[in-house]
Design an enzyme around this catalytic site. Structure first.
Site, PDB file in Angstrom:
ATOM      1  N   LYS A  52      75.619  28.622  73.716  1.00 18.32           N
ATOM      2  CA  LYS A  52      76.503  28.262  72.600  1.00 18.32           C
ATOM      3  C   LYS A  52      77.931  28.740  72.884  1.00 18.32           C
ATOM      4  O   LYS A  52      78.897  27.999  72.717  1.00 18.32           O
ATOM      5  CB  LYS A  52      75.983  28.871  71.285  1.00 18.32           C
ATOM      6  CG  LYS A  52      74.694  28.204  70.784  1.00 18.32           C
ATOM      7  CD  LYS A  52      74.068  28.935  69.602  1.00 18.32           C
ATOM      8  CE  LYS A  52      72.727  28.307  69.236  1.00 18.32           C
ATOM      9  NZ  LYS A  52      72.025  28.996  68.145  1.00 18.32           N
ATOM     10  N   GLN A  96      71.885  34.602  65.169  1.00 17.17           N
ATOM     11  CA  GLN A  96      70.755  34.013  65.886  1.00 17.17           C
ATOM     12  C   GLN A  96      69.430  34.535  65.318  1.00 17.17           C
ATOM     13  O   GLN A  96      69.245  35.734  65.107  1.00 17.17           O
ATOM     14  CB  GLN A  96      70.874  34.349  67.387  1.00 17.17           C
ATOM     15  CG  GLN A  96      69.876  33.622  68.275  1.00 17.17           C
ATOM     16  CD  GLN A  96      70.057  32.111  68.334  1.00 17.17           C
ATOM     17  OE1 GLN A  96      71.154  31.602  68.131  1.00 17.17           O
ATOM     18  NE2 GLN A  96      68.983  31.387  68.600  1.00 17.17           N
ATOM     19  N   ASP A 119      75.370  26.769  60.788  1.00 17.39           N
ATOM     20  CA  ASP A 119      73.954  26.497  61.064  1.00 17.39           C
ATOM     21  C   ASP A 119      73.331  25.678  59.925  1.00 17.39           C
ATOM     22  O   ASP A 119      72.234  25.137  60.088  1.00 17.39           O
ATOM     23  CB  ASP A 119      73.173  27.819  61.172  1.00 17.39           C
ATOM     24  CG  ASP A 119      72.897  28.233  62.610  1.00 17.39           C
ATOM     25  OD1 ASP A 119      72.787  27.343  63.474  1.00 17.39           O
ATOM     26  OD2 ASP A 119      72.775  29.450  62.846  1.00 17.39           O
TER      27      ASP A 119
END
Ligand code: GUN
Length: 291
Positions: A52, A96, A119
């Site tokens: 990412k 994460q 997200d």
């Protein structure tokens, strides 16, 4: 049979994003900035976050990686997220998952400001998706939709069977495939570990989306002739053929199923790279919204 090439499409998207960033900069606007928080040292999470951050840099985004030890308390993580919420240069925040067991993922997700939740995991964004309002769509289902769109796959009136009911993939992709318009207007069946006669359901799927996390679960008998098969699985399995000692294996038995379907995503190189491209697209959107 056509391979849905996530590497190729994600490279196109990243080039489009890079051009948009350059345009922003030429107007004197700020660079999009993604902050990623990684707690602990899970190998797979390290790899994903690394991809990412690297992709951000390639497209001219700024990125900040905050690494915290496994012993970090929930309170400390909340404080880190609040600092990022209050930092005007940060446009998007991801924490994460999975988190260590002593930290509530729900509490952390709800701490992220919805307008920085690239997200799309915050209940506000999940709710907006459900009722058709604009917000952040989780990157993996958004990547699946983008692949379907870029390959002009027909979805209207099709039977789409989803295996897996996670908040990150199964639930949101079911909503997206059944919403009005293209890509959407599909009849969706959401299957999970308690579904009985799973094969009899998957055999009726014009579009089969598998997000289960069980390597090679979907076999040729489970798939209808000329179905579109989207494999979200990326399990690390042991092998002697790579330096790392593992390889990524999907939920679909690709060697068999690819002979019977019209379109299929490979693993790796299918949905995975699309997820990263869509996370970046969400970060640019968060940045644009502030202008
Ligand atoms: N863990 C597995 N997939 C994801 C994702 O898309 N975002 C975050 N933050 N964690 C994940």
């Amino acid at each position: 049979m056509t391979i849905l090439d996530g590497n190729h499409i994600s490279a196109l998207i990243k080039a489009e994003l890079k051009a948009e960033v350059e345009k922003r900069l030429s107007f004197g606007k700020k660079r999009p900035h993604l902050a990623a928080v990684l707690v602990g040292n899970d190998g797979a999470s390290e790899t994903y976050v690394g991809h990412k951050v690297k992709s951000c840099e390639q497209a001219g985004f700024s990125s900040t990686l905050i690494r915290l030890s496994t012993e970090t308390t929930e309170f400390q993580l909340i404080e880190e997220v609040k600092k990022l919420n209050n930092n005007p240069d940060i446009d998007g925040i991801i924490v994460q998952l999975p988190l260590p067991k002593h930290i509530s993922e729900d509490i952390i997700i709800e701490t992220i400001l919805p307008e920085k939740d690239v997200d799309g995991f915050h209940p506000i964004n999940a709710g907006r998706l459900l009722i058709g309002q604009d917000g952040f769509v989780p990157a993996t289902p958004a990547g699946i939709i983008e692949l379907i769109e870029r390959y002009n796959i027909e979805t209207s009136g099709k039977h789409c069977v989803v295996i897996g009911r996670s908040n990150i993939v199964g639930k949101p992709i079911s909503v997206l495939m059944s919403r009005k318009g293209y890509p959407g207007d599909a009849t969706v069946t959401l299957c999970h570990s308690r579904s009985t006669n799973l094969s009899s359901i998957t055999q009726q799927a014009d579009i089969l989306i598998v997000a289960l996390g069980i390597p090679n679960f979907v076999t040729i008998e489970m798939v209808k002739q000329d179905a579109v098969v989207i494999d979200v699985g990326i399990t690390r399995t042991a092998t002697t053929t790579t330096k790392s000692g593992y390889k990524l294996t999907g939920d679909v038995n690709y060697a068999e199923v690819s002979k019977k379907c019209s379109f299929i995503t490979p693993v790796p190189g299918g949905v995975g790279p699309m997820t990263i491209a869509m996370l970046m697209k969400n970060t640019l959107k968060a940045c644009n919204t502030k202008d």
